[in-house]
Design an enzyme around this catalytic site. Structure first.
Site, PDB file in Angstrom:
ATOM      1  N   ASP A  13     -22.833  21.036 -15.092  1.00  0.00           N
ATOM      2  CA  ASP A  13     -23.183  21.949 -13.998  1.00  0.00           C
ATOM      3  C   ASP A  13     -24.716  22.774 -14.005  1.00  0.00           C
ATOM      4  OD1 ASP A  13     -20.700  21.154 -12.584  1.00  0.00           O
ATOM      5  OD2 ASP A  13     -19.979  22.865 -13.716  1.00  0.00           O
ATOM      6  N   GLU A  14     -25.668  22.317 -14.781  1.00  0.00           N
ATOM      7  CA  GLU A  14     -26.937  22.783 -14.958  1.00  0.00           C
ATOM      8  C   GLU A  14     -27.802  22.656 -13.881  1.00  0.00           C
ATOM      9  OE1 GLU A  14     -25.499  20.349 -16.720  1.00  0.00           O
ATOM     10  OE2 GLU A  14     -25.464  20.920 -19.110  1.00  0.00           O
ATOM     11  N   LYS A  16     -28.007  19.305 -12.413  1.00  0.00           N
ATOM     12  CA  LYS A  16     -28.482  17.721 -12.380  1.00  0.00           C
ATOM     13  C   LYS A  16     -28.769  17.294 -11.130  1.00  0.00           C
ATOM     14  CE  LYS A  16     -24.852  16.924 -14.674  1.00  0.00           C
ATOM     15  NZ  LYS A  16     -24.200  18.299 -15.234  1.00  0.00           N
ATOM     16  N   GLY A  17     -27.929  17.439 -10.091  1.00  0.00           N
ATOM     17  CA  GLY A  17     -27.947  17.003  -8.869  1.00  0.00           C
ATOM     18  C   GLY A  17     -29.405  17.271  -8.199  1.00  0.00           C
ATOM     19  N   ALA A  39     -17.512  14.623 -11.865  1.00  0.00           N
ATOM     20  CA  ALA A  39     -18.748  15.178 -11.686  1.00  0.00           C
ATOM     21  C   ALA A  39     -18.596  15.797 -10.282  1.00  0.00           C
ATOM     22  CB  ALA A  39     -19.882  14.322 -11.808  1.00  0.00           C
ATOM     23  N   GLY A  40     -19.507  17.027 -10.167  1.00  0.00           N
ATOM     24  CA  GLY A  40     -19.848  17.671  -8.910  1.00  0.00           C
ATOM     25  C   GLY A  40     -21.380  17.940  -8.994  1.00  0.00           C
ATOM     26  N   HIS A  41     -22.205  17.084  -8.079  1.00  0.00           N
ATOM     27  CA  HIS A  41     -23.626  17.512  -7.998  1.00  0.00           C
ATOM     28  C   HIS A  41     -23.690  17.987  -6.717  1.00  0.00           C
ATOM     29  CE1 HIS A  41     -24.115  14.381 -11.583  1.00  0.00           C
ATOM     30  NE2 HIS A  41     -23.503  15.251 -11.756  1.00  0.00           N
ATOM     31  N   THR A  42     -24.727  19.039  -6.706  1.00  0.00           N
ATOM     32  CA  THR A  42     -24.859  19.570  -5.311  1.00  0.00           C
ATOM     33  C   THR A  42     -26.252  19.309  -5.049  1.00  0.00           C
ATOM     34  OG1 THR A  42     -23.436  21.503  -6.071  1.00  0.00           O
ATOM     35  CG2 THR A  42     -24.559  21.858  -3.912  1.00  0.00           C
ATOM     36  N   THR A 128     -10.270  17.840 -15.168  1.00  0.00           N
ATOM     37  CA  THR A 128     -10.531  17.747 -13.391  1.00  0.00           C
ATOM     38  C   THR A 128      -9.411  17.148 -12.840  1.00  0.00           C
ATOM     39  OG1 THR A 128     -11.753  16.001 -13.491  1.00  0.00           O
ATOM     40  CG2 THR A 128     -13.016  18.089 -13.629  1.00  0.00           C
ATOM     41  N   GLN A 223     -21.791  15.601 -16.253  1.00  0.00           N
ATOM     42  CA  GLN A 223     -21.110  16.504 -17.510  1.00  0.00           C
ATOM     43  C   GLN A 223     -22.380  16.996 -18.115  1.00  0.00           C
ATOM     44  OE1 GLN A 223     -19.300  13.393 -17.208  1.00  0.00           O
ATOM     45  NE2 GLN A 223     -18.631  14.348 -15.260  1.00  0.00           N
ATOM     46  N   THR A 299     -15.959  20.419  -8.081  1.00  0.00           N
ATOM     47  CA  THR A 299     -15.111  19.263  -7.802  1.00  0.00           C
ATOM     48  C   THR A 299     -13.568  20.035  -7.603  1.00  0.00           C
ATOM     49  OG1 THR A 299     -16.323  17.919  -9.181  1.00  0.00           O
ATOM     50  CG2 THR A 299     -13.894  17.601  -9.151  1.00  0.00           C
ATOM     51  N   GLY A 301     -13.079  23.380  -7.427  1.00  0.00           N
ATOM     52  CA  GLY A 301     -13.082  24.903  -7.040  1.00  0.00           C
ATOM     53  C   GLY A 301     -12.784  26.160  -7.947  1.00  0.00           C
ATOM     54  N   LYS A 330     -32.305  27.563 -12.110  1.00  0.00           N
ATOM     55  CA  LYS A 330     -31.449  28.812 -11.908  1.00  0.00           C
ATOM     56  C   LYS A 330     -32.290  30.152 -12.398  1.00  0.00           C
ATOM     57  CE  LYS A 330     -27.449  28.318 -10.229  1.00  0.00           C
ATOM     58  NZ  LYS A 330     -26.044  27.871  -9.996  1.00  0.00           N
TER      59      LYS A 330
HETATM   60  P1  GDP Z   1     -24.625  19.605 -11.542  1.00  0.00           P
HETATM   61  O1  GDP Z   1     -23.253  19.111 -11.969  1.00  0.00           O
HETATM   62  O2  GDP Z   1     -25.611  19.624 -12.685  1.00  0.00           O
HETATM   63  O3  GDP Z   1     -25.430  18.827 -10.662  1.00  0.00           O
HETATM   64  O4  GDP Z   1     -24.874  20.949 -10.959  1.00  0.00           O
HETATM   65  P2  GDP Z   1     -23.990  21.734 -10.052  1.00  0.00           P
HETATM   66  O5  GDP Z   1     -24.389  21.245  -8.456  1.00  0.00           O
HETATM   67  O6  GDP Z   1     -22.665  21.371 -10.188  1.00  0.00           O
HETATM   68  O7  GDP Z   1     -24.260  23.271 -10.110  1.00  0.00           O
HETATM   69  C1  GDP Z   1     -25.469  23.688  -9.984  1.00  0.00           C
HETATM   70  C2  GDP Z   1     -25.505  24.470  -8.661  1.00  0.00           C
HETATM   71  O8  GDP Z   1     -26.770  25.322  -8.520  1.00  0.00           O
HETATM   72  C3  GDP Z   1     -25.489  23.888  -7.347  1.00  0.00           C
HETATM   73  O9  GDP Z   1     -25.089  24.828  -6.421  1.00  0.00           O
HETATM   74  C4  GDP Z   1     -27.060  23.945  -6.932  1.00  0.00           C
HETATM   75  O10 GDP Z   1     -27.448  23.838  -5.560  1.00  0.00           O
HETATM   76  C5  GDP Z   1     -27.613  25.217  -7.577  1.00  0.00           C
HETATM   77  N1  GDP Z   1     -28.994  25.082  -8.103  1.00  0.00           N
HETATM   78  C6  GDP Z   1     -29.570  24.197  -8.681  1.00  0.00           C
HETATM   79  N2  GDP Z   1     -30.681  24.609  -9.135  1.00  0.00           N
HETATM   80  C7  GDP Z   1     -30.961  25.746  -8.980  1.00  0.00           C
HETATM   81  C8  GDP Z   1     -32.047  26.834  -9.201  1.00  0.00           C
HETATM   82  O11 GDP Z   1     -32.921  26.786  -9.589  1.00  0.00           O
HETATM   83  N3  GDP Z   1     -31.538  28.094  -8.394  1.00  0.00           N
HETATM   84  C9  GDP Z   1     -30.426  28.348  -7.661  1.00  0.00           C
HETATM   85  N4  GDP Z   1     -30.175  29.535  -7.240  1.00  0.00           N
HETATM   86  N5  GDP Z   1     -29.515  27.392  -7.478  1.00  0.00           N
HETATM   87  C10 GDP Z   1     -29.894  26.341  -8.024  1.00  0.00           C
HETATM   88  P1  IMO Z   2     -21.064  17.763 -13.593  1.00  0.00           P
HETATM   89  O1  IMO Z   2     -21.359  16.381 -13.693  1.00  0.00           O
HETATM   90  C1  IMO Z   2     -18.498  20.941 -15.631  1.00  0.00           C
HETATM   91  C2  IMO Z   2     -15.015  19.324 -17.740  1.00  0.00           C
HETATM   92  C3  IMO Z   2     -13.610  19.677 -17.298  1.00  0.00           C
HETATM   93  C4  IMO Z   2     -12.795  19.808 -18.647  1.00  0.00           C
HETATM   94  C5  IMO Z   2     -13.410  18.857 -19.407  1.00  0.00           C
HETATM   95  C6  IMO Z   2     -12.447  17.457 -19.426  1.00  0.00           C
HETATM   96  O2  IMO Z   2     -20.882  18.419 -12.400  1.00  0.00           O
HETATM   97  O3  IMO Z   2     -21.837  18.755 -14.610  1.00  0.00           O
HETATM   98  P2  IMO Z   2     -12.127  15.503 -17.282  1.00  0.00           P
HETATM   99  O4  IMO Z   2     -11.595  15.773 -15.872  1.00  0.00           O
HETATM  100  O5  IMO Z   2     -13.729  15.138 -17.612  1.00  0.00           O
HETATM  101  O6  IMO Z   2     -11.365  14.918 -18.282  1.00  0.00           O
HETATM  102  O7  IMO Z   2     -12.185  17.026 -17.799  1.00  0.00           O
HETATM  103  O8  IMO Z   2     -14.599  18.447 -18.855  1.00  0.00           O
HETATM  104  N1  IMO Z   2     -15.712  18.690 -16.906  1.00  0.00           N
HETATM  105  C7  IMO Z   2     -16.756  19.243 -16.172  1.00  0.00           C
HETATM  106  N2  IMO Z   2     -17.400  20.828 -16.485  1.00  0.00           N
HETATM  107  N3  IMO Z   2     -19.261  19.952 -15.065  1.00  0.00           N
HETATM  108  C8  IMO Z   2     -18.853  18.798 -14.823  1.00  0.00           C
HETATM  109  O9  IMO Z   2     -19.425  17.707 -14.266  1.00  0.00           O
HETATM  110  C9  IMO Z   2     -17.497  18.221 -15.453  1.00  0.00           C
HETATM  111  N4  IMO Z   2     -16.845  16.956 -15.533  1.00  0.00           N
HETATM  112  C10 IMO Z   2     -16.031  17.599 -16.433  1.00  0.00           C
HETATM  113  O10 IMO Z   2     -13.617  20.956 -16.356  1.00  0.00           O
HETATM  114  O11 IMO Z   2     -13.188  21.099 -19.324  1.00  0.00           O
HETATM  115 MG    MG Z   3     -21.544  20.063 -11.156  1.00  0.00          MG
END
Ligand code: GDP
Ligand code: IMO
Ligand code: MG
Length: 427
Positions: A13-14, A16-17, A39-42, A128, A223, A299, A301, A330
């Site tokens: 959740d850094e 990446k999306g 994964a959940g990429h926004t 998840t 991840q 993914t 909530g 961020k």
């Molecule tokens: P991913 O799993 O690495 O793709 O990351 P997620 O999508 O799960 O979570 C990152 C969240 O931060 C998403 O809601 C993005 O829209 C948001 N985001 C990404 N980059 C930035 C940023 O530089 N600033 C802010 N405020 N939000 C960001």
């Molecule tokens: P993105 O791509 C954050 C975590 C789960 C759990 C562990 C194992 O959005 O960064 P799993 O269902 O993979 O066997 O669960 O890994 N986890 C994540 N945490 N972001 C993700 O993906 C994750 N995918 C799995 O919460 O701790």
């Molecule tokens: Mg994510």
């Protein structure tokens, strides 16, 4: 500069999306190499927000070919619903390519994921619940079902039978669940065959040819480094290799072809699920990071656990991935704190430790040693260059760069595509 890897440097959740989408317009292929719909990429494009789970974020860039590599585990029902959801919103998904060697997540994997977590009770991983671990376990155990098996009914049936033979014993005798009928699974899987057949190709051949012809390929990790089954905080990890090496095994592209490895690094730290997290904040600062950063899982909530930036982890990510660059995301979320603590090392049993301990026991005992940096109060979301940032924000970035061992080449100051400060080009 033909092949780049973009991966999570922390616990996922850094951002990446967003980073992938930003590069999507300038690359020819975006490839997922591991993980699945855990994964959940926004991605935010203008006023549109997309949540992608299985599809590579490059699918939103018209010129780009999205690829699901052999290292990914594919839940066909999720894949088809994600494709139709995007098509309804006017996104062209016809270019998608899927490796025939990717493994399938079947209904019994999802069931086993959920019941085994329940069985673990307090010791649960906090998965998840998407069947990821059981699907990868079958792959390694050589009883997995692959995408290509969908196109040979007799083979498919034999494989499902072999897999369910032992699983039904486990479901019934260990977990007190009803056995799963072979016919039901085979029928469901066969129902996906026609819908998927047009996407399935030898992705290894396609990608290597593309690289040889000078086309640009971006490998998008799911991840993050600390969730890697080999290099993460085992056993509180996912069941694949999000680290850079996974891009090779998960696609069949050799390491000599990869020229750049970009670590996506949040300006603070979050984690979802169980496991150690030295800089976790259980106080109002943690709550504030969660609220301002919108740290709720895309993914599942679930609320994300939040804490200060941890430079020990960032250095570790540089080491195990051979990072060439960081994309710091961020930074805007930290606006408004008077002082911002950053973990520079750990104290473990009375000793100062600079590197991530390889012993699980030591890591569980690690407490952060903080250095506190001065904060800033100016809105930074409109900043377009490094010089536009307030002095203290610049100092924060420079301090993180010095501690983390690779140059910070881009900075995110908001979720949108254009809310990015590009310092060095990635291409
Ligand atoms: P991913 O799993 O690495 O793709 O990351 P997620 O999508 O799960 O979570 C990152 C969240 O931060 C998403 O809601 C993005 O829209 C948001 N985001 C990404 N980059 C930035 C940023 O530089 N600033 C802010 N405020 N939000 C960001
Ligand atoms: P993105 O791509 C954050 C975590 C789960 C759990 C562990 C194992 O959005 O960064 P799993 O269902 O993979 O066997 O669960 O890994 N986890 C994540 N945490 N972001 C993700 O993906 C994750 N995918 C799995 O919460 O701790
Ligand atoms: Mg994510």
């Amino acid at each position: 500069m033909p092949a780049l890897v973009l991966l999570g440097a922390q616990w996922g959740d850094e951002g990446k999306g967003k980073a992938t989408d930003l590069l999507g317009g300038s690359v020819d292929y975006v490839v997922r190499y591991q993980g699945g719909n855990n994964a959940g990429h926004t991605v935010v494009v203008g006023d549109q927000k997309y949540a992608l789970h299985l599809l590579p974020s490059g699918i939103l860039s018209p010129g780009c070919t999205p690829v699901i590599g052999n290292g990914v585990v594919v839940d066909p029902a999720v894949l088809l619903s994600e494709l139709s959801g995007l098509a309804e919103r006017g996104v062209d998904t016809s270019k998608l390519l899927i490796s025939g060697n990717a493994h399938l997540i079947t209904p019994y994997h999802t069931t086993l994921d959920k019941v085994s977590e329940r069985f673990l009770g307090k010791r649960k991983i906090g998965t998840t619940g998407r069947g990821i671990g059981p699907a990868y376990a079958d792959k390694i155990n050589r009883v997995g079902i692959r995408v290509q098996d969908l196109f040979d009914e007799s083979i498919l049936r034999q494989k499902v039978e072999a897999a369910l033979d032992s699983k039904n014993q486990v479901l019934a005798k260990l977990y007190n669940r009803r056995a799963i009928a072979v016919d039901q699974v085979v029928e469901e899987l066969l129902g996906y065959a026609d819908q998927l057949s047009g996407y399935v190709v030898d992705t290894t051949l396609v990608l290597n040819n593309a690289i040889d012809q000078g086309q640009v390929v971006l490998f998008e990790g799911g991840q993050g480094t600390l969730l890697d089954v080999d290099h993460g905080t085992y056993p509180f990890v996912t069941s694949s290799n999000p680290t850079a090496g996974g891009a090779c095994t998960g696609t069949g592209v050799g390491p000599t072809k990869i020229s750049r490895v970009i670590g996506i690094l949040k300006a603070y730290t979050t984690r979802v699920g169980a496991g150690p997290f030295p800089t976790e904040l259980l106080d109002e600062d943690g709550e504030k990071l969660r609220t301002i950063g919108g740290e709720r899982g895309v993914t599942t909530g679930r609320d994300r656990r939040c804490g200060w930036f941890d430079a020990v982890i960032a250095r570790y990510a540089t080491r195990v991935n051979g990072l060439t660059d960081f994309f710091l995301t961020k930074l805007d979320v930290l606006t408004g704190w008077e002082r911002i603590p950053v973990c520079v090392a750990y104290e473990i049993d009375g000793k100062r430790v600079e590197e991530l301990p390889y012993s699980q026991t030591d890591f569980h005992h690690a407490t952060p040693i903080y250095e506190t940096l001065p904060g800033w109060s100016e809105d930074i979301t409109q900043a377009k260059t490094f010089d536009d940032l307030p002095k203290n924000a610049q100092k924060y970035v420079q301090a993180l760069e010095e501690m983390s061992g690779a140059p910070i080449s881009a900075i995110g100051v908001g979720p949108g595509r254009d809310e990015t400060i590009q310092i060095n080009s990635f291409l």
